[in-house]
Scaffold this active site. Structure first.
Site, PDB file in Angstrom:
ATOM      1  N   SER A 163       0.847  -1.194   0.000  1.00 60.01           N
ATOM      2  CA  SER A 163       0.000   0.000   0.000  1.00 60.01           C
ATOM      3  C   SER A 163       0.880   1.240   0.000  1.00 60.01           C
ATOM      4  O   SER A 163       2.035   1.202   0.458  1.00 60.01           O
ATOM      5  CB  SER A 163      -0.894   0.011   1.252  1.00 60.01           C
ATOM      6  OG  SER A 163      -1.504   1.275   1.454  1.00 60.01           O
ATOM      7  N   TYR A 176      -2.469  -1.270  10.238  1.00 57.58           N
ATOM      8  CA  TYR A 176      -2.512  -1.635   8.821  1.00 57.58           C
ATOM      9  C   TYR A 176      -1.253  -1.184   8.099  1.00 57.58           C
ATOM     10  O   TYR A 176      -0.627  -1.955   7.352  1.00 57.58           O
ATOM     11  CB  TYR A 176      -3.751  -0.997   8.186  1.00 57.58           C
ATOM     12  CG  TYR A 176      -3.855  -1.166   6.691  1.00 57.58           C
ATOM     13  CD1 TYR A 176      -4.357  -2.343   6.137  1.00 57.58           C
ATOM     14  CD2 TYR A 176      -3.496  -0.138   5.827  1.00 57.58           C
ATOM     15  CE1 TYR A 176      -4.474  -2.494   4.764  1.00 57.58           C
ATOM     16  CE2 TYR A 176      -3.611  -0.270   4.456  1.00 57.58           C
ATOM     17  CZ  TYR A 176      -4.101  -1.453   3.923  1.00 57.58           C
ATOM     18  OH  TYR A 176      -4.216  -1.593   2.555  1.00 57.58           O
TER      19      TYR A 176
END
Length: 271
Positions: A163, A176
């Site tokens: 990400s 995350y």
């Protein structure tokens, strides 16, 4: 613009008629975790259009998994839908074995399953939530890769989903983001470990994309959704991310390993 149940985000687009398959993955046997929706579904459809046989792992969204199955079959190829929890080593072993039993081997693994939950501060993160992020996002990648590599041969490829948050951080998504940083290091290290065996390992780092995983922000802070746009002026669609996976999985990327492709609408330039 049509809206799904996540306000302020467009309905995800998975593939369009402008994408023409050219047999880049003809006959390849592919396993995709988190393939029932979002980027995973888009990758499944694009790989099917490129001629691959596509298996997906889904956790609980059976209806969405069946939608993906139908989309794969519509591309005139074979589909395999596997229910399992990527946080479970046994489930990951079983998923890989199901692909081997069905097709005799595995050529491409896409580690895409993910979990995210926002927090206002580190003090709000429970032990269980911290473990859940690493179990799904990181441990699942380890379990699936370990199981798949037992059956992979020279020319095979692994493509991981990291990400933009691995590179810039995210104050609302600390656990995350930490897992995504771990994924980047895992990708580079695994690429080095299997280089001599001719197995390539790369990753894609998406920016803001209209997917179901963003639903967690709806009750947390709708301003995040409202402002979730790249410098290009909008969020991306899964169909705009999937071609990066096609490139990394195909022979076009035969000289590419241990690398990150940033697909983020200009949020990171020149990284």
């Amino acid at each position: 613009m049509t809206q799904d149940k996540v306000s302020h985000l467009p309905t995800p687009e998975y593939i369009d008629d402008h994408y023409r398959g050219s047999g880049k993955l003809q006959g390849q046997r592919v396993l995709i975790s988190g393939g029932d929706s979002g980027i995973g579904r888009a990758v499944a459809q694009h790989m099917a259009r490129e001629g691959a046989k596509v298996a997906i792992i889904y956790h609980s969204a059976k209806d969405k998994a069946e939608d993906t199955r139908r989309a794969i079959i519509a591309e005139d190829t074979e589909a395999l839908v596997i229910q399992g929890d990527t946080a479970s080593s046994a489930d990951c072993d079983a998923a890989v074995q199901a692909v081997i039993d069905a097709w005799g081997g595995i050529d491409v693994l896409v580690n895409n399953a993910g979990f995210q939950k926002p927090y206002a501060s580190l003090e709000e993160v429970s032990d269980d939530d911290w473990r859940a992020h690493f179990d799904v996002n990181m441990a699942g990648m380890f379990y699936l890769s370990r199981a798949a590599l037992r059956h992979m041969t020279r020319g095979a490829a692994i493509v991981n989903t990291t990400s933009i948050n691995a590179f810039v951080g995210n104050d609302a998504l600390l656990p995350y983001s930490a897992t995504k940083g771990a994924i980047s290091t895992f990708t580079r290290s695994l690429a080095k470990q299997y280089m001599d065996q001719g197995i390539r390992v790369n990753e894609v780092a998406p920016g803001p994309v209209a997917t179901d995983i963003q639903e967690v922000f709806e009750d947390f802070d709708e301003d995040i959704l409202r402002n979730m746009a790249a410098p290009i002026g909008r969020v991306g669609h899964p169909r705009e991310i999937a071609p990066a996976y096609i490139f990394l999985a195909s022979r076009d990327a035969s000289f590419v390993t241990g690398q990150t492709i940033h697909v983020n609408g200009g949020m990171i330039v020149g990284a």
